[in-house]
Design a protein around this motif. Structure first.
Motif, mmCIF file in Angstrom:
data_model
loop_
_atom_site.group_PDB
_atom_site.id
_atom_site.type_symbol
_atom_site.label_atom_id
_atom_site.label_comp_id
_atom_site.label_asym_id
_atom_site.label_seq_id
_atom_site.Cartn_x
_atom_site.Cartn_y
_atom_site.Cartn_z
ATOM 1 N N GLU A 6 0.738 -1.365 0.112
ATOM 2 C CA GLU A 6 -0.257 0.131 0.170
ATOM 3 C C GLU A 6 0.961 1.310 0.183
ATOM 4 O O GLU A 6 2.036 1.403 0.592
ATOM 5 C CB GLU A 6 -0.871 0.203 1.195
ATOM 6 C CG GLU A 6 -1.970 -1.188 1.389
ATOM 7 C CD GLU A 6 -1.380 -2.358 2.199
ATOM 8 O OE1 GLU A 6 -2.349 -2.917 2.691
ATOM 9 O OE2 GLU A 6 -0.107 -2.401 2.424
ATOM 10 N N CYS A 22 -2.735 0.310 -3.920
ATOM 11 C CA CYS A 22 -1.902 -0.927 -3.735
ATOM 12 C C CYS A 22 -1.246 -1.593 -5.107
ATOM 13 O O CYS A 22 -2.039 -1.955 -5.810
ATOM 14 C CB CYS A 22 -3.346 -1.981 -3.236
ATOM 15 S SG CYS A 22 -2.690 -3.632 -2.733
ATOM 16 N N TRP A 36 -10.509 -3.693 0.259
ATOM 17 C CA TRP A 36 -10.004 -2.823 1.291
ATOM 18 C C TRP A 36 -10.528 -2.856 2.713
ATOM 19 O O TRP A 36 -12.049 -2.933 2.750
ATOM 20 C CB TRP A 36 -10.103 -1.126 0.658
ATOM 21 C CG TRP A 36 -9.346 -1.036 -0.378
ATOM 22 C CD1 TRP A 36 -9.361 -0.960 -1.828
ATOM 23 C CD2 TRP A 36 -7.968 -0.599 -0.256
ATOM 24 N NE1 TRP A 36 -8.447 -0.412 -2.417
ATOM 25 C CE2 TRP A 36 -7.471 -0.261 -1.708
ATOM 26 C CE3 TRP A 36 -6.909 -0.342 0.652
ATOM 27 C CZ2 TRP A 36 -6.005 -0.002 -2.026
ATOM 28 C CZ3 TRP A 36 -5.623 0.025 0.429
ATOM 29 C CH2 TRP A 36 -5.356 0.329 -1.047
ATOM 30 N N LEU A 79 -8.131 2.924 -3.868
ATOM 31 C CA LEU A 79 -9.214 3.261 -3.005
ATOM 32 C C LEU A 79 -9.319 4.683 -3.208
ATOM 33 O O LEU A 79 -8.801 5.393 -2.547
ATOM 34 C CB LEU A 79 -9.309 2.846 -1.717
ATOM 35 C CG LEU A 79 -10.501 3.023 -0.820
ATOM 36 C CD1 LEU A 79 -11.713 2.379 -1.235
ATOM 37 C CD2 LEU A 79 -10.496 2.846 0.539
ATOM 38 N N TYR A 92 -5.418 1.495 6.498
ATOM 39 C CA TYR A 92 -6.286 0.891 5.487
ATOM 40 C C TYR A 92 -5.294 -0.087 4.840
ATOM 41 O O TYR A 92 -4.271 0.022 4.534
ATOM 42 C CB TYR A 92 -6.694 1.856 4.187
ATOM 43 C CG TYR A 92 -7.801 2.781 4.705
ATOM 44 C CD1 TYR A 92 -9.003 2.824 4.205
ATOM 45 C CD2 TYR A 92 -7.414 3.926 5.498
ATOM 46 C CE1 TYR A 92 -10.110 3.721 4.422
ATOM 47 C CE2 TYR A 92 -8.288 4.886 5.650
ATOM 48 C CZ TYR A 92 -9.799 4.625 5.389
ATOM 49 O OH TYR A 92 -10.607 5.492 5.753
ATOM 50 N N CYS A 94 -4.998 -3.383 2.159
ATOM 51 C CA CYS A 94 -5.344 -3.991 0.866
ATOM 52 C C CYS A 94 -5.322 -5.560 1.103
ATOM 53 O O CYS A 94 -4.376 -6.027 1.646
ATOM 54 C CB CYS A 94 -4.341 -3.417 -0.400
ATOM 55 S SG CYS A 94 -4.480 -4.328 -1.978
#
Length: 122
Positions: A6, A22, A36, A79, A92, A94
């Motif tokens: 990421e 990602c 995600w 995202l 966050y 991936c």
């Protein structure tokens, strides 16, 4: 074995935009389902978005604000987060899963990146 790395995220104000990226192993986006997941400090993990084939999923709280674009030629999953809210502050992750059918079951995802932080300031 799938490599997921990421990048992106960072800091933005409420109402602004951030993008997470990602990077995947070559051509993996055409073989694996992707997703995600985010976790805010002190909060439970939540599945934000998923994509597999032509199907996409968005958590109700982010529908209309987030998208999950794919660039197959660049082997990247994104995202895109618009109209950020304070609760968007999170790490966050991936993730990739071997089944091609779309799923939001976290346990189905066998491959995970190390995460990237998005911070929404107000």
């Amino acid at each position: 074995q799938v490599d997921l790395v990421e990048s992106g995220g960072g800091l933005a104000h409420v109402g602004a935009s951030l993008r997470l990226s990602c990077a995947t192993s070559g051509c993996i986006l055409s073989v694996y389902g992707m997703g995600w997941v985010r976790q805010a400090p002190g909060k439970e993990r939540e599945f934000v978005s998923a994509a597999s084939g032509t199907s996409t999923f968005y958590k109700d709280a982010v529908k209309g604000r987030f998208t999950i674009p794919r660039d197959n030629a660049a082997n990247r999953l994104y995202l895109q987060m618009h109209v950020l809210k304070a609760e968007g502050t999170a790490v966050y992750y991936c993730a990739a899963q071997k089944r091609k059918d779309i799923t939001t079951l976290e346990s189905a995802y066998d491959n995970w990146g190390q995460g990237a932080r998005g911070t929404v300031s107000s």
